[in-house]
Scaffold this active site. Sequence first.
Site, PDB file in Angstrom:
ATOM      1  NE  ARG A 193      13.683  31.764 -43.146  1.00  0.00           N
ATOM      2  CZ  ARG A 193      14.276  31.560 -42.021  1.00  0.00           C
ATOM      3  NH1 ARG A 193      14.528  32.277 -41.048  1.00  0.00           N
ATOM      4  NH2 ARG A 193      14.811  30.074 -41.603  1.00  0.00           N
TER       5      ARG A 193
ATOM      6  CG  HIS B 163      23.771  28.249 -37.487  1.00  0.00           C
ATOM      7  ND1 HIS B 163      24.517  29.052 -36.976  1.00  0.00           N
ATOM      8  CD2 HIS B 163      24.090  28.843 -38.464  1.00  0.00           C
ATOM      9  CE1 HIS B 163      25.133  29.686 -37.244  1.00  0.00           C
ATOM     10  NE2 HIS B 163      24.730  29.785 -38.969  1.00  0.00           N
TER      11      HIS B 163
END
Length: 310
Positions: free
Chosen positions: A85, A172
């Site tokens: 990531r 988020h």
Amino acid sequence: MKVGIVGAGMVGSAAGYALALTGTVSRVVLVDLDAALARAQAEDIAHAVPFASSTVIEHGDYPALAGASVVILAAGVGQKPGETRLALLARNAAVFREVTARVLEHAPDAILLVASNPVDVMTQITTRLTGLPPERVIGSGTILDTARFRSLLGRHLGISPRSVHAYVLGEHGDSEVLAWSSARAGSAPLASFAAQVGAPITGHVRDAIDDGVRNAAYTIIAGKGATWYGIGAGLSRIVRAIAQDQNAVLSVSIATQDVLGVHDVALSLPRIVGAAGVTAHLMPDLADDEAAALMKSAQLLKDTADAVCL
Ligand code: ADP
């Protein structure tokens, strides 16, 4: 008002579609590395416009952004097999370095609206890369999570989501915090309203709503690979608050000096959004466990953003 969208993939084009159908702004310009894609998306959206509004939909290269008051940043590259990531983030940061420089060359006064994920970290990176004041670099953050929280609460209580005031804070993503303790319906605390309408918030109801908010995207991704309509409409909502100088309270992400002791971190809080961007934020009253969870979310986001070399 003119709005630019850089990145005419699923999210960027859904935002353009939502802006066009709602007639929120007079002009939308789509820009993409893939010029044929930008053109095709613009022409497809333009075909929908006569049924709904008079928004002009264009496509072009960066110079076409001249005069844009808001530019939505929805560009990005996908994850390669085996890529971490953080490595993906570094590649997207490189894309944003190029994109933001070119955007600001042609639209130096624009408010930047970051949509690319992970949106909070990308918002922090965009703020650092551009040196713009944080109020002009807004991430869509938890706008969608908050909408879903209200919608599920409204459905349970049998009232319009518009009569529910509840926010999702922080990232988020997985560490987001549903601010149950400050939620209200009508003018009453949530628990009181729920009891009065005979729909108490039991542990089971709470868990089901929490799960529905937190895992909505995973379910959609499992079925169709990605999400775009919801976030497209959310981006259009933020643009409307700016275009109409609404000073609406929306849960969006900007780089924030101090969040419960964590410094310089982008995450979502209820914030006032108008023509100048974000002019203030509000910290809801939080229960101890919610405050601890928000602090953890903030630290996680800060550590991730700091790990990306710019
Ligand atoms: P999403 O589902 O997040 O919208 P997509 O892959 O559909 O993801 O869209 C991302 C878009 O960003 C693609 O159309 C891609 O061509 C575009 N893009 C990638 N890099 C750049 C760049 N440097 N400048 C402009 N657009 C870019």
